[in-house]
Design a protein around this motif. Structure first.
Motif, PDB file in Angstrom:
ATOM      1  N   ILE A   6       0.972  -1.262  -0.120  1.00 34.81           N
ATOM      2  CA  ILE A   6       0.123  -0.073   0.015  1.00 34.81           C
ATOM      3  C   ILE A   6       0.841   0.986  -0.052  1.00 34.81           C
ATOM      4  O   ILE A   6       1.936   1.350   0.713  1.00 34.81           O
ATOM      5  CB  ILE A   6      -0.931  -0.049   1.075  1.00 34.81           C
ATOM      6  N   MET A  41       1.130   5.301   0.495  1.00 37.14           N
ATOM      7  CA  MET A  41       0.609   6.321   1.095  1.00 37.14           C
ATOM      8  C   MET A  41       1.415   7.717   0.404  1.00 37.14           C
ATOM      9  O   MET A  41       2.637   7.757   0.832  1.00 37.14           O
ATOM     10  CB  MET A  41       0.667   6.318   2.581  1.00 37.14           C
ATOM     11  N   ALA A  98      -0.711  -1.113   8.967  1.00 38.08           N
ATOM     12  CA  ALA A  98      -0.009  -1.936   7.830  1.00 38.08           C
ATOM     13  C   ALA A  98       0.624  -3.370   8.783  1.00 38.08           C
ATOM     14  O   ALA A  98       0.433  -4.462   8.176  1.00 38.08           O
ATOM     15  CB  ALA A  98       1.266  -1.327   7.047  1.00 38.08           C
ATOM     16  N   TYR A 111       5.617   4.855   2.078  1.00 37.10           N
ATOM     17  CA  TYR A 111       5.104   6.434   2.230  1.00 37.10           C
ATOM     18  C   TYR A 111       6.114   7.411   1.331  1.00 37.10           C
ATOM     19  O   TYR A 111       7.341   7.088   1.228  1.00 37.10           O
ATOM     20  CB  TYR A 111       5.548   6.613   3.737  1.00 37.10           C
ATOM     21  N   TYR A 126      -7.073  -2.497   2.830  1.00 41.63           N
ATOM     22  CA  TYR A 126      -6.917  -3.940   3.347  1.00 41.63           C
ATOM     23  C   TYR A 126      -8.373  -4.535   3.025  1.00 41.63           C
ATOM     24  O   TYR A 126      -8.553  -5.504   2.389  1.00 41.63           O
ATOM     25  CB  TYR A 126      -6.364  -3.795   4.575  1.00 41.63           C
ATOM     26  N   ALA A 180      -0.489   5.025   9.887  1.00 39.65           N
ATOM     27  CA  ALA A 180      -0.688   4.095   8.893  1.00 39.65           C
ATOM     28  C   ALA A 180       0.438   3.017   9.090  1.00 39.65           C
ATOM     29  O   ALA A 180       0.038   1.781   8.811  1.00 39.65           O
ATOM     30  CB  ALA A 180      -0.174   4.840   7.566  1.00 39.65           C
ATOM     31  N   GLU A 181       1.460   3.077   9.764  1.00 36.30           N
ATOM     32  CA  GLU A 181       2.384   1.837  10.088  1.00 36.30           C
ATOM     33  C   GLU A 181       1.901   1.034  11.044  1.00 36.30           C
ATOM     34  O   GLU A 181       2.196  -0.129  10.502  1.00 36.30           O
ATOM     35  CB  GLU A 181       3.751   2.654  10.594  1.00 36.30           C
ATOM     36  N   VAL A 205      -5.194   2.946   5.572  1.00 35.29           N
ATOM     37  CA  VAL A 205      -4.590   1.698   5.266  1.00 35.29           C
ATOM     38  C   VAL A 205      -5.757   0.547   5.481  1.00 35.29           C
ATOM     39  O   VAL A 205      -5.746  -0.461   4.596  1.00 35.29           O
ATOM     40  CB  VAL A 205      -3.449   1.652   6.111  1.00 35.29           C
ATOM     41  N   THR A 206      -6.319   0.512   6.582  1.00 37.53           N
ATOM     42  CA  THR A 206      -7.221  -0.377   6.825  1.00 37.53           C
ATOM     43  C   THR A 206      -8.349  -0.603   6.154  1.00 37.53           C
ATOM     44  O   THR A 206      -8.847  -1.639   5.586  1.00 37.53           O
ATOM     45  CB  THR A 206      -7.705  -0.059   8.321  1.00 37.53           C
ATOM     46  N   LEU A 214       4.043  -0.816   3.872  1.00 42.29           N
ATOM     47  CA  LEU A 214       3.535   0.431   3.428  1.00 42.29           C
ATOM     48  C   LEU A 214       4.578   1.187   2.865  1.00 42.29           C
ATOM     49  O   LEU A 214       5.809   1.158   3.371  1.00 42.29           O
ATOM     50  CB  LEU A 214       3.106   1.093   5.015  1.00 42.29           C
TER      51      LEU A 214
END
Length: 316
Positions: free
Chosen positions: A36, A38, A60, A69, A277, A56-57, A273-274, A67
């Protein structure tokens, strides 16, 4: 992982992939193997983005994704970063939309490549128009209006709203919201990438116009600059800010900042992020076609004792 070989469309989710590398990226909740990207408009040195990235981390890690970034405050360069993610054939993209018109072509390119893209933090009114699937952030107009109402109730008549990044729809919306409640609101543009320049600009403005009774900063680091400018200019204005960091939270505790309007950036990063997913794995659509609000949430003397430890932990 063979992502390029799998046909896909912009509307279809992709089944989870197995991550066979024993690198600890599986975390506590999953082992999806998704990659993903970002992409944000972060200005280097702005502590606000530490919270976005931390959320975000953690997300992930929880879902076992990787991730990637990247950031650039220039709209054209942020668009290039989105295109780089597309060219890398990532599984999903989360991006801020502070300059939605400049990023629209890149968002469309992601859709054309069959890569799901969600917006967060900036662009709440434009995310659907440019083609993002979901959005996570604060209603910045509402936040500004609510802040303005509190200022008006306290007798404020001439707030100075400090915009630290030119062209940001979120920052403009905040100041417009304040002005809707306090018509005497005045905006000032500063260079948020240079703290000393911010202090100098605000000091000069406060010395030139002592009628300014409130200073509204739109980021915690700018609030700390404003405190220095107020001291150096002898201003008796009161200070409020949007967003938090540990120092700004302590300043609320110490009575130097009246309150903060918090949009919970950690939650924004985590949910962006979730959501990708869940979309990739299950086809889930969070929000049902509407933005998922993470704010506004007010932090003041009534709740700072509870929130301060989380701000120091970089999660609030």
């Amino acid at each position: 992982m063979g992502r390029a070989a799998r046909p896909r469309t912009a509307s279809s989710a992709r089944p989870p992939q197995q991550n066979t590398a024993d690198d600890g990226s599986g975390g506590g909740g999953g082992d999806s193997g998704y990659v993903i990207s970002m992409v944000t408009h972060e200005t280097p040195g702005d502590t606000f983005w530490d919270k976005i990235r931390a959320g975000a981390e953690q997300a992930a890690k929880d879902v076992g994704a990787t991730l990637q970034y990247s950031n650039d405050p220039a709209a054209d360069k942020q668009a290039q970063l989105i295109q780089t993610a597309i060219d890398s054939d990532v599984d999903g993209i989360a991006t801020t939309l502070a300059t939605p018109d400049a990023l629209a072509a890149s968002v469309q390119a992601a859709a054309d490549a069959g890569i799901p893209l969600v917006g967060f933090n900036s662009g709440i009114d434009q995310y659907q128009e440019v083609g993002a699937l979901m959005y996570f952030g604060s209603d910045e107009t509402l936040a500004g209006q609510t802040a303005g109402e509190r200022i008006a109730e306290a007798g404020g008549a001439h707030p100075l709203c400090v915009i630290q990044a030119a062209g940001s729809v979120a920052l403009e919306a905040r100041c417009a919201g304040v002005k809707s409640a306090v018509p005497g609101t005045e905006n000032i543009q500063v260079n948020g990438a240079d703290d000393s320049a911010v202090v100098a600009s605000l000091q000069a403005k406060l010395q030139q116009d002592p009628s300014i009774d409130y200073i509204v900063t739109l980021g915690a680091p700018i609030a700390l600059d404003a405190l220095k400018a107020m001291e150096q200019s002898g201003s008796e204005a009161k200070l409020i800010t949007f967003d938090l960091n540990a120092d700004a939270a302590q300043a609320i505790k110490d009575g130097q900042i009246e309150f903060s309007i918090d949009q919970q950036p950690y939650v924004q990063g985590y949910m962006a992020v979730t959501s990708l997913y869940l979309y990739l794995k299950n086809g889930n659509d969070i929000g049902g076609g509407k933005p998922v609000l993470t704010g506004p949430s007010f932090v003041d003397e009534s709740n700072i004792d509870t929130i301060l430890p989380f701000a120091e932990n970089n999660t609030r």
